[in-house]
Write a protein that holds these residues in place. Structure first.
Motif, PDB file in Angstrom:
ATOM      1  N   PRO A   1      64.924  19.967 -86.798  1.00  0.00           N
ATOM      2  CA  PRO A   1      65.679  20.986 -86.063  1.00  0.00           C
ATOM      3  C   PRO A   1      64.934  22.318 -86.088  1.00  0.00           C
ATOM      4  O   PRO A   1      64.377  22.705 -87.125  1.00  0.00           O
TER       5      PRO A   1
ATOM      6  N   SER B   1      65.948  25.274 -86.323  1.00  0.00           N
ATOM      7  CA  SER B   1      66.509  26.242 -87.264  1.00  0.00           C
ATOM      8  C   SER B   1      66.190  25.928 -88.713  1.00  0.00           C
ATOM      9  O   SER B   1      66.500  26.716 -89.623  1.00  0.00           O
TER      10      SER B   1
ATOM     11  N   GLU C   1      71.098  16.300 -87.910  1.00  0.00           N
ATOM     12  CA  GLU C   1      72.252  16.875 -87.219  1.00  0.00           C
ATOM     13  C   GLU C   1      73.058  17.772 -88.148  1.00  0.00           C
ATOM     14  O   GLU C   1      73.476  18.879 -87.763  1.00  0.00           O
TER      15      GLU C   1
ATOM     16  N   ALA D   1      71.004  20.942 -88.735  1.00  0.00           N
ATOM     17  CA  ALA D   1      70.967  21.787 -87.536  1.00  0.00           C
ATOM     18  C   ALA D   1      72.271  22.551 -87.356  1.00  0.00           C
ATOM     19  O   ALA D   1      72.274  23.704 -86.904  1.00  0.00           O
TER      20      ALA D   1
END
Length: 324
Positions: free
Chosen positions: A115, A117, A284, A287
């Motif tokens: 991700p 971030s 996921e 993120a």
């Protein structure tokens, strides 16, 4: 390329930075230029060939795999002829043997997109510890919203993920750790913290739906005493006291398998395995900010031996990461 290699079993002093051939990439593999790699207990167990019984897998007289490390994050350098999900330049993380190196070749199924971030250091901390926590709580224990979950070893690499994932699953979480790590465990979302230097969770009279034991410093009887009548004990890893240098933590795990055949309470011996689904789930969660990899400290590539020494000797909290 440079890599952290070992030619014999022993202390961190057997590790050195050496020149090795750059790995080739098979049809379904991804070649990654490593930016960061995290250290796991598995690395120092292989380094020492400990417990001895594990040498049947690691190598009888010296490690079969010369390069240590499995968890990595980096940038795709090249892909195999049959790889479709990744391309050169993609930022990824995953698991493969030989991660403490400038390059690592990993199966496509054990690589996931990083991700944006999440830093490379955080992404490198995710794989083994993250999917062990995920599979232990979600799959082995079947944690449901409203259940009470106790995590013994909440400040370690797996434990810091387990606290957060248990909260994501809707549990009321109690983390067991030392005094110096209580603030960390609470900051990760634990509802309650038990300081094992001052209190005994097995004698407190509190019953939990799930006990996730990541330490192995308590007997099966102690752990089961903290469970409800139909609760679940999940065993992952463990201390050397149960089996000594011959079988090590496997002694506790074998006992767990035997007890699970006769007890009303469920005793699950966790065998966590890497998978595309687990890595994607972790990506996921990271993120979205629901799970934030906790990194204790980072070391430079030339300090790889010290990174493993710190994890083994200093009881490092959270994850230790080597930055390339």
């Amino acid at each position: 390329m440079k890599a952290i290699v070992q030619e014999r079993y022993g202390s961190p002093d057997v590790l050195r930075v050496g020149e090795v051939d750059r790995p080739t990439v098979a049809d379904r593999e991804v070649l990654v230029r490593v930016r960061a790699a995290s250290v796991n207990a598995r690395d120092w167990h292989v380094m020492r060939g400990d417990p001895y019984l594990a040498r049947l897998v690691f190598g009888a007289t010296r490690p079969k795999a010369r390069i240590r490390g499995t968890d990595f994050a980096g940038v795709v350098e090249a892909v195999g002829a049959q790889v479709q999900g990744f391309a050169a330049g993609d930022e990824v993380f995953g698991e493969a043997e030989g991660a403490f190196a400038e390059y690592v070749s990993a199966p496509e199924d054990l690589v996931a997109s990083k991700p944006p971030s999440v830093t490379f250091e955080q992404a490198a901390a995710l794989p083994l510890a993250g999917y062990t926590a995920l599979q232990g709580l979600r799959d082995a224990a079947g944690v449901r919203p409203g259940q009470r979950v106790l995590i013994n070893g909440a400040s370690g690499g797996v434990g810091t993920f387990a606290v957060q994932i248990a909260k994501v699953l809707g549990a009321e979480v109690t983390g067991v750790c030392s005094t110096r790590n209580a603030d960390l465990v609470q900051s990760l979302g634990a509802d309650h913290v038990v300081d094992y230097t001052r209190a005994d969770f097995a004698a407190a009279g509190v019953s939990y739906d799930v006990v996730f034991d990541l330490v192995g410093n308590r007997t099966l009887t102690d752990c089961r005493r903290a469970l409800t009548a139909t609760g679940t004990l999940v065993l992952s890893g463990g201390g050397m006291s149960e089996g000594g240098s011959l079988v090590g933590p496997m002694g506790l795990l074998v006992k767990g398998r035997v007890v699970s055949r006769f007890a009303r309470q469920r005793v699950q011996v966790l065998t966590a395995t890497p998978s595309r689904e687990s890595l994607a789930t972790l990506a996921e969660l990271a993120a979205s900010g629901k799970v934030v990899p906790a990194v204790d400290r980072t070391y430079g590539f030339d300090e790889g031996a010290e990174a493993i020494r710190h994890l083994e000797v200093e009881h490092a909290r959270a994850k230790v990461v080597i930055v390339m």
